[in-house]
Design a protein around this motif. Sequence first.
Motif: not given
Length: 620
Positions: A102-131
């Motif tokens: 969790r600390e590592f992911i927050l440090s990556q977010c801090a590099k971008f000075n994010l104002r909101a948590a990283p999002s998952q692009v829901s519009s891509l869900d139909g293209f993601l097929n786990l083998p």
Amino acid sequence: MSAHMVKFYMRDTENLVIVVTPAIVSNYFKTSREASLFDFSLLVFDEFHHATKKHDYNWLIKRYVQALNGGDPELHDDSLPQMMGMTATIGIGRSKSPDSAREFILSQCAKFNLRAAPSQVSSLDGFLNLPAEEFIVVDKRLDRVSQFIEHNLMSAIEARILSKIENNERLRSSLLGDNKQLEFPETRTNQVYLQMVVATQTALVEISHIPDIQLDTQYCKVALEHLKGYYWCLYLDNLLTCKYAVKYLLQWKHEPHLKGVREIWDMFEGNLETIIQLQEFEDQQNSNVKVERLKMRLEQQLSHQEDSKVIIFVQMRIVAEYLATLLNSMSPKFKANKFISTGRSNWDTSMNAQQRIDIRAKFEGNRYNILVATSVLEEGIDIQACNMVVRYMYVKDMIAKIQSRGRARKVGATLLTILDDKLKEQERTNDVKEKFMYDALQEVRDMSPEVFSKEIYRHSLLMKTSDDEDEPWSTPEDPGEAVRVCCRLCNASLGLLADVRVFMEKHHPVLDASISDRVMVHRKPPKTMYDGITSIGFLLCSNRSQSENKNPCGARVGVLTQLTKEYKFAMWSIRGIVVSSDAFTMQPSEYKSIKERYIIKPLYIEDIDEAGQQFQFRER
């Protein structure tokens, strides 16, 4: 596209979008004083998980954050470009627990000075097929060819290297220091052995100029090159068949540098016929279980679905070439080809960008149904027709697994991993880390805006503290006329540190035309270094005052480079020099330690023409 071409395209209003590698953009900022963040309105970082350590993504982000957090009082949020990072896997660095992930992911977010948590692009869900995942665990191959090479060749060469070092006191002390001995690992088939061989070779190159040890140094370098070749022979024997291990050895006859020591070469030639006889017996009597299991699974896949497209990931270019050839010889159903990067080694096969484009088109068509690829195919290439990915004895880190899995895009696809017990343990570790990553990412996404904002602020302070701790001298001083660059071997003065410049943060040309009076040039075939700079020769110390017979010192103190087509500049080799004044002498291991104490002025693209006219190196 080079860094200075970015400047050209930025001035052309028709180029609204520029697609370049991060190295080119970072070099654009490092080499031009006119470069500015204002040149861009949006920076998109594809495969953002690479933003670690010294990657160019990190350099660009650091520049952005410094500007945003007070680097320039006239800048404000609206002045700077927007930044967006995209990745299928943010990674967790070296984390070994959910909290550290969790600390590592927050440090990556801090590099971008994010104002909101990283999002998952829901519009891509139909293209993601786990083998669906499958595993085949096989035993390590142990045959007579490998045993013969280990016991009759590698052990004998190791003994000769140790004897040369122990019987030459100056070589031993220069290579190992006091009270140390060189020891080869007992297991000759793992990467620790290879790393030790390569590290010893590198150390020998650095001391090869020292008198009284040059013959023994050359002997050991050639012998180590043979050990490295035998290591890869064992590697190929374990993965493929004995035939391809021997094929690799037969290429040695076309490598003149391997013939530099008669004794070592005679050992190879004298045992080659025996190795070939053992190879023929082994391939007839004992097949490689890994290869047979791979063949069976591929035949099953193609029988079930004739239009299947399979990508097989392997670790080395030469394995990709040999395995593609082997598969084509095993079944008429297999139409395989390699898909690899451009190679640098004379022993490696290679493929340029246009060849890769052509092979990919034929794979998406009907010419090939199997690609045997290295990591060059893991990222950034989308082949939607692929319905099976095989990792053939290819288990790296968690990010590599997720990236290779992402190549199996078709619905109903399969991810097959063929591995041994050792790699199986590593794969289990990757699975645990992947769970850490997704759990930690979800925990960050579930944070309230207030909590997330506080965490980003905390990590931004940690980043700033970390940067400050890397600089023991808060204010580097001007070296002036008092600080000299001297030969590390004879201590002769070569020039002033004040004449050294920094170009693209990595290169250090010397603006002093008179140094040609103090060094000799040993010309060599031109070799393009990183960032497009060409190395055209070594610089050797020409001081004669320390020699009884008045021969020049001859220590390697630098490199003669061609910075542009017009101008040549000397660059000091950090391992060949010391930085000295009346008060102290510094033996730097990298330029960073010099920059922490002394100001080294930058050299920009705009200055090169003027500097070249006055200060370029002039050979005598």
